[in-house]
Design an enzyme around this catalytic site. Sequence first.
Site, PDB file in Angstrom:
ATOM      1  N   SER A  41      79.358  16.489 123.294  1.00  0.00           N
ATOM      2  CA  SER A  41      78.761  17.559 123.763  1.00  0.00           C
ATOM      3  C   SER A  41      79.548  18.495 123.984  1.00  0.00           C
ATOM      4  O   SER A  41      80.431  18.896 123.833  1.00  0.00           O
ATOM      5  CB  SER A  41      78.626  16.473 124.919  1.00  0.00           C
TER       6      SER A  41
ATOM      7  N   TYR B  21      81.442  10.626 131.484  1.00  0.00           N
ATOM      8  CA  TYR B  21      80.745  11.388 130.586  1.00  0.00           C
ATOM      9  C   TYR B  21      81.887  11.867 129.972  1.00  0.00           C
ATOM     10  O   TYR B  21      81.956  11.960 128.407  1.00  0.00           O
ATOM     11  CB  TYR B  21      79.957  12.162 131.262  1.00  0.00           C
TER      12      TYR B  21
END
Length: 273
Positions: free
Chosen positions: A154, A167
């Site tokens: 990410s 996350y």
Amino acid sequence: MGILEKFSLNGKVIVVTGGTGILGKSFVKALAEAGAKICIIGRSQEKADERVKLVETLGGTAIAVVADVLNEEEVVAAKNLILEKWGTIDGLVNAAGGNIPGATIGPDQNLFDSNVQDTIKAIELNLYGTIIPTHVFGRVIAEKGRGSIINISSLAASRPLTRVLGYTVAKHGIDGFTKWMATELALRYGDKVRVNAIAPGVFLTDQNRALLTREDGSYTERAQKFINGTPYSRLGDPSELEGTLIYLLSDASAFVSGETVFVDGGFNSWSGV
């Protein structure tokens, strides 16, 4: 082998965890078009069956297996089912993941009042949900001495994004795990076993929809910040991940391992000036 042949996945058995998600749908579609046999793993039988139907409409072959990527016994059972049906595994796409609502820390929320257990759950889903399938399915790939594993990183692993602590921590772990496994597998099993990661930019999915859109469908202030920080001046479309996925799974990327490829419209490269 011609250049077009190098991109082919014809007859290859590819496992896709999180194949029932929005990004997973694009991955499954691309794999079907590339000629792969696909095992779609998710927690919803209904959604997994929908993905199988999608593959079949494209003329491909797929099976649906319900399993939780955090449950090693269920993942092992899925592996055994695949081997019983197709005899081998050639590739793994670790697409299971995403943020969970309780792990999002709001801008008006006291940072230290956030639920640590929710943050831990987000880390487990994204990091352990990649490690466990890699150890189960990756063993088949390693022992046959050939195959490709794709993890999902990410922007959060390169540029800390506010609000999504769990996350962010997990995706940093994904980058480290990708490099570590790429190194160890090559040293132990040879130069035909590869591990890479894709780092998507900002794509609208079920997990981030509440952060990026209002009830009327318009973009939130956070979404607009992402758009303003992207030279392409827009969010990504899931279909724009397909080419990179096929490249990294195929022989076209035979000397590429341990890399994280950004598909983000230039977000990670831009200084904003």
